[in-house]
Scaffold this active site. Structure first.
Site, mmCIF file in Angstrom:
data_model
loop_
_atom_site.group_PDB
_atom_site.id
_atom_site.type_symbol
_atom_site.label_atom_id
_atom_site.label_comp_id
_atom_site.label_asym_id
_atom_site.label_seq_id
_atom_site.Cartn_x
_atom_site.Cartn_y
_atom_site.Cartn_z
ATOM 1 N N HIS A 2 -6.966 -5.812 1.908
ATOM 2 C CA HIS A 2 -5.886 -5.623 2.733
ATOM 3 C C HIS A 2 -5.268 -6.435 3.707
ATOM 4 O O HIS A 2 -6.000 -7.042 4.238
ATOM 5 C CB HIS A 2 -6.213 -4.124 3.587
ATOM 6 N N ASP A 58 0.688 -1.186 -0.096
ATOM 7 C CA ASP A 58 0.111 0.066 -0.121
ATOM 8 C C ASP A 58 0.943 1.020 0.080
ATOM 9 O O ASP A 58 1.812 1.176 0.574
ATOM 10 C CB ASP A 58 -0.800 -0.178 1.339
ATOM 11 N N ILE A 59 0.523 2.095 -0.821
ATOM 12 C CA ILE A 59 1.196 3.344 -0.767
ATOM 13 C C ILE A 59 1.343 4.278 0.277
ATOM 14 O O ILE A 59 1.998 4.889 0.675
ATOM 15 C CB ILE A 59 0.778 4.275 -2.031
ATOM 16 N N ASN A 96 -13.025 -3.458 2.260
ATOM 17 C CA ASN A 96 -13.917 -2.532 2.185
ATOM 18 C C ASN A 96 -14.569 -2.611 0.898
ATOM 19 O O ASN A 96 -14.173 -2.635 -0.315
ATOM 20 C CB ASN A 96 -13.300 -1.184 2.301
ATOM 21 N N GLU A 110 -12.559 3.329 -1.266
ATOM 22 C CA GLU A 110 -12.007 4.393 -2.299
ATOM 23 C C GLU A 110 -11.749 4.170 -3.597
ATOM 24 O O GLU A 110 -11.835 4.720 -4.503
ATOM 25 C CB GLU A 110 -10.829 5.164 -1.344
ATOM 26 N N VAL A 111 -11.172 2.886 -3.773
ATOM 27 C CA VAL A 111 -10.588 2.538 -5.015
ATOM 28 C C VAL A 111 -11.626 1.412 -5.534
ATOM 29 O O VAL A 111 -11.871 0.213 -4.954
ATOM 30 C CB VAL A 111 -9.199 2.037 -5.132
ATOM 31 N N HIS A 121 -9.923 -4.854 -3.737
ATOM 32 C CA HIS A 121 -8.653 -5.266 -3.196
ATOM 33 C C HIS A 121 -8.972 -5.699 -1.632
ATOM 34 O O HIS A 121 -9.945 -5.322 -1.047
ATOM 35 C CB HIS A 121 -7.993 -4.028 -3.128
HETATM 36 P P1 AMP Z 1 -9.826 1.423 0.178
HETATM 37 O O1 AMP Z 1 -10.323 2.618 1.139
HETATM 38 O O2 AMP Z 1 -10.272 -0.026 1.024
HETATM 39 O O3 AMP Z 1 -10.548 1.508 -1.043
HETATM 40 O O4 AMP Z 1 -8.361 1.432 0.094
HETATM 41 C C1 AMP Z 1 -7.674 1.854 -0.933
HETATM 42 C C2 AMP Z 1 -6.299 1.684 -0.763
HETATM 43 O O5 AMP Z 1 -5.447 1.870 -1.708
HETATM 44 C C3 AMP Z 1 -5.653 2.755 0.471
HETATM 45 O O6 AMP Z 1 -5.245 2.120 1.504
HETATM 46 C C4 AMP Z 1 -4.536 3.699 -0.276
HETATM 47 O O7 AMP Z 1 -3.512 3.831 0.336
HETATM 48 C C5 AMP Z 1 -4.139 2.458 -1.322
HETATM 49 N N1 AMP Z 1 -3.812 3.139 -2.661
HETATM 50 C C6 AMP Z 1 -4.194 4.114 -3.575
HETATM 51 N N2 AMP Z 1 -3.174 4.349 -4.298
HETATM 52 C C7 AMP Z 1 -2.321 3.444 -4.434
HETATM 53 C C8 AMP Z 1 -1.229 3.391 -5.177
HETATM 54 N N3 AMP Z 1 -1.052 3.986 -6.265
HETATM 55 N N4 AMP Z 1 -0.297 2.148 -4.720
HETATM 56 C C9 AMP Z 1 -0.820 1.335 -3.841
HETATM 57 N N5 AMP Z 1 -1.709 1.546 -2.971
HETATM 58 C C10 AMP Z 1 -2.443 2.901 -3.412
#
Ligand code: AMP
Length: 128
Positions: free
Chosen positions: A112, A35-36, A97, A105-106, A110
């Site tokens: 975690h 994770d970034i 999530n 958010e994405v 995914h």
């Molecule tokens: P969520 O809130 O479950 O959608 O988590 C999205 C996750 O993606 C967050 O923990 C971010 O830090 C992570 N994230 C967003 N952009 C990147 C990226 N380019 N590389 C790695 N992780 C990312």
């Protein structure tokens, strides 16, 4: 319920190689990377390579091979990082999530995998 996948989401760009990632491991149908913005010393994201928005979308639409590969990829991450409590590791937490209530958010599925510190309670005790 139908899902519309946004091919411009950040994980789709990672899968196309348009932006870099810190790969932990890759399988036929899945990719794991750091994770970034890590929330714990270990914070790995595992994603399917296919265009799935949420976990329920994935289970409904993916092939058995993709579903098996995804779960085995998670297990491989836990193995590679030595996290399994059954193997004298420190343990870990898996979080998916999904949607608005899950604060996703994405919009590409995914998982975690977090470890390396006391993660506290799963959901903070706050008034409902
Ligand atoms: P969520 O809130 O479950 O959608 O988590 C999205 C996750 O993606 C967050 O923990 C971010 O830090 C992570 N994230 C967003 N952009 C990147 C990226 N380019 N590389 C790695 N992780 C990312």
């Amino acid at each position: 319920m139908g899902y519309t996948y946004d091919h411009e989401n950040i994980f789709a760009k990672i899968l196309r190689g348009e932006i870099p990632n810190d790969t932990v491991l890759e399988t036929e149908h899945s990719l794991a990377f750091n994770d970034i913005a890590p929330q714990s010393p270990v914070h790995v994201l595992v994603i399917p390579k296919g265009p799935y928005v949420t976990w329920d979308h994935f289970i409904d639409a993916a092939s058995d091979a993709e579903i098996a590969d995804y779960h085995r990829a998670m297990r491989q991450v836990i193995d590679k990082l030595g996290l399994s409590p059954g193997e004298d590791g420190q343990g870990y937490r898996v979080i998916v999530n999904s949607g608005a209530a899950g604060v996703q958010e994405v919009m590409h599925l995914h998982t975690h995998i977090c470890s390396g510190r006391d993660l506290g309670r799963m959901i903070p005790n706050e008034p409902k």
